[in-house]
Design a protein around this motif. Structure first.
Motif, PDB file in Angstrom:
ATOM      1  N   GLN A  47       1.672   3.333 -13.943  1.00  9.97           N
ATOM      2  CA  GLN A  47       1.164   2.961 -12.621  1.00  9.97           C
ATOM      3  C   GLN A  47       0.730   1.503 -12.596  1.00  9.97           C
ATOM      4  O   GLN A  47       0.949   0.812 -11.598  1.00  9.97           O
ATOM      5  CB  GLN A  47       0.003   3.869 -12.222  1.00  9.97           C
ATOM      6  CG  GLN A  47       0.430   5.278 -11.871  1.00  9.97           C
ATOM      7  CD  GLN A  47      -0.754   6.193 -11.648  1.00  9.97           C
ATOM      8  OE1 GLN A  47      -1.701   6.196 -12.428  1.00  9.97           O
ATOM      9  NE2 GLN A  47      -0.690   6.975 -10.572  1.00  9.97           N
ATOM     10  N   GLN A  61      -8.275   0.466   0.537  1.00  7.73           N
ATOM     11  CA  GLN A  61      -7.106  -0.359   0.856  1.00  7.73           C
ATOM     12  C   GLN A  61      -7.381  -1.848   0.729  1.00  7.73           C
ATOM     13  O   GLN A  61      -6.553  -2.590   0.207  1.00  7.73           O
ATOM     14  CB  GLN A  61      -6.581  -0.026   2.250  1.00  7.73           C
ATOM     15  CG  GLN A  61      -5.918   1.318   2.317  1.00  7.73           C
ATOM     16  CD  GLN A  61      -5.250   1.575   3.658  1.00  7.73           C
ATOM     17  OE1 GLN A  61      -5.470   0.852   4.631  1.00  7.73           O
ATOM     18  NE2 GLN A  61      -4.447   2.612   3.707  1.00  7.73           N
ATOM     19  N   GLY A  86       1.273   7.078  -6.697  1.00  9.53           N
ATOM     20  CA  GLY A  86       0.078   7.853  -6.990  1.00  9.53           C
ATOM     21  C   GLY A  86      -1.180   7.026  -7.164  1.00  9.53           C
ATOM     22  O   GLY A  86      -2.169   7.489  -7.713  1.00  9.53           O
ATOM     23  N   ALA A 140      -4.274   5.329  -5.429  1.00  7.44           N
ATOM     24  CA  ALA A 140      -5.047   5.407  -4.196  1.00  7.44           C
ATOM     25  C   ALA A 140      -6.376   4.701  -4.389  1.00  7.44           C
ATOM     26  O   ALA A 140      -6.798   4.441  -5.508  1.00  7.44           O
ATOM     27  CB  ALA A 140      -5.276   6.861  -3.815  1.00  7.44           C
ATOM     28  N   LEU A 159      -7.389  -2.696  -2.934  1.00  8.86           N
ATOM     29  CA  LEU A 159      -6.047  -2.647  -3.507  1.00  8.86           C
ATOM     30  C   LEU A 159      -5.241  -3.880  -3.106  1.00  8.86           C
ATOM     31  O   LEU A 159      -4.535  -4.475  -3.936  1.00  8.86           O
ATOM     32  CB  LEU A 159      -5.319  -1.372  -3.076  1.00  8.86           C
ATOM     33  CG  LEU A 159      -5.849  -0.070  -3.661  1.00  8.86           C
ATOM     34  CD1 LEU A 159      -5.176   1.124  -2.991  1.00  8.86           C
ATOM     35  CD2 LEU A 159      -5.644  -0.025  -5.172  1.00  8.86           C
ATOM     36  N   LEU A 191       0.822  -1.213   0.000  1.00  5.07           N
ATOM     37  CA  LEU A 191       0.000   0.000   0.000  1.00  5.07           C
ATOM     38  C   LEU A 191       0.857   1.264   0.000  1.00  5.07           C
ATOM     39  O   LEU A 191       0.536   2.243  -0.693  1.00  5.07           O
ATOM     40  CB  LEU A 191      -0.946   0.001   1.203  1.00  5.07           C
ATOM     41  CG  LEU A 191      -2.052  -1.049   1.159  1.00  5.07           C
ATOM     42  CD1 LEU A 191      -2.752  -1.144   2.503  1.00  5.07           C
ATOM     43  CD2 LEU A 191      -3.043  -0.757   0.034  1.00  5.07           C
ATOM     44  N   LYS A 192       1.953   1.241   0.730  1.00  2.00           N
ATOM     45  CA  LYS A 192       2.867   2.388   0.763  1.00  2.00           C
ATOM     46  C   LYS A 192       3.481   2.612  -0.613  1.00  2.00           C
ATOM     47  O   LYS A 192       3.562   3.751  -1.088  1.00  2.00           O
ATOM     48  CB  LYS A 192       3.961   2.159   1.812  1.00  2.00           C
ATOM     49  CG  LYS A 192       4.942   3.295   1.929  1.00  2.00           C
ATOM     50  CD  LYS A 192       5.984   3.006   2.988  1.00  2.00           C
ATOM     51  CE  LYS A 192       7.044   4.089   2.983  1.00  2.00           C
ATOM     52  NZ  LYS A 192       8.144   3.776   3.887  1.00  2.00           N
ATOM     53  N   ASP A 193       3.904   1.531  -1.249  1.00  2.00           N
ATOM     54  CA  ASP A 193       4.490   1.651  -2.588  1.00  2.00           C
ATOM     55  C   ASP A 193       3.466   2.149  -3.602  1.00  2.00           C
ATOM     56  O   ASP A 193       3.775   2.988  -4.451  1.00  2.00           O
ATOM     57  CB  ASP A 193       5.083   0.316  -3.046  1.00  2.00           C
ATOM     58  CG  ASP A 193       6.380  -0.026  -2.329  1.00  2.00           C
ATOM     59  OD1 ASP A 193       7.030   0.885  -1.773  1.00  2.00           O
ATOM     60  OD2 ASP A 193       6.745  -1.219  -2.321  1.00  2.00           O
ATOM     61  N   LEU A 194       2.227   1.630  -3.522  1.00  2.00           N
ATOM     62  CA  LEU A 194       1.173   2.102  -4.420  1.00  2.00           C
ATOM     63  C   LEU A 194       0.939   3.595  -4.218  1.00  2.00           C
ATOM     64  O   LEU A 194       0.821   4.352  -5.194  1.00  2.00           O
ATOM     65  CB  LEU A 194      -0.127   1.335  -4.186  1.00  2.00           C
ATOM     66  CG  LEU A 194      -0.173  -0.133  -4.605  1.00  2.00           C
ATOM     67  CD1 LEU A 194      -1.532  -0.727  -4.244  1.00  2.00           C
ATOM     68  CD2 LEU A 194       0.115  -0.308  -6.085  1.00  2.00           C
ATOM     69  N   SER A 195       0.855   4.008  -2.975  1.00  2.00           N
ATOM     70  CA  SER A 195       0.638   5.422  -2.672  1.00  2.00           C
ATOM     71  C   SER A 195       1.758   6.278  -3.251  1.00  2.00           C
ATOM     72  O   SER A 195       1.504   7.342  -3.829  1.00  2.00           O
ATOM     73  CB  SER A 195       0.541   5.615  -1.161  1.00  2.00           C
ATOM     74  OG  SER A 195       0.376   6.980  -0.848  1.00  2.00           O
ATOM     75  N   GLY A 196       3.002   5.806  -3.112  1.00  2.00           N
ATOM     76  CA  GLY A 196       4.141   6.521  -3.658  1.00  2.00           C
ATOM     77  C   GLY A 196       4.086   6.657  -5.172  1.00  2.00           C
ATOM     78  O   GLY A 196       4.639   7.598  -5.750  1.00  2.00           O
TER      79      GLY A 196
END
Length: 100
Positions: free
Chosen positions: A84, A46, A41, A43, A49, A34-39
């Motif tokens: 992405q 959760q 862009g 969203a 995802l 989730l952190k990598d996805l957020s980085g």
């Protein structure tokens, strides 16, 4: 077989659009994903995802081509770029999939 896995990926994407119920606690690997996805862009819900990430892992384990999965993820999301989608597949592979 790959077609059914891609259908599963499409279904997981559809869940993201309607909102999946909250799952149990997020694992460290899922938090990293989730952190990598957020980085990158990316969203959204959760739980959805994470479900998409696990679907990608299952498809890869079943022999699916990462490029095909990326194209499917891009097509079904309707809101992310090709880059992405590529990143989401790569993050699933490195963060979630057992073989890494």
């Amino acid at each position: 077989m790959i077609k059914s896995l891609l259908t599963a990926a499409a279904a997981a994407g559809a869940i993201a659009l309607i909102g999946a119920p909250a799952a149990g606690a997020v694992t460290n690997a899922e938090a990293d994903y989730l952190k990598d996805l957020s980085g990158a862009g990316i969203a959204g819900d959760q739980a959805a995802l994470v479900a998409d990430g696990w679907t990608i892992c299952k498809a890869l384990t079943g022999g699916a081509n990462p490029n095909d999965l990326s194209q499917t993820y891009f097509t079904n999301s309707g809101s992310i770029s090709h880059a992405q989608a590529d990143a989401a597949v790569n993050f699933a592979k490195t963060d979630l999939c057992p073989a890494g």
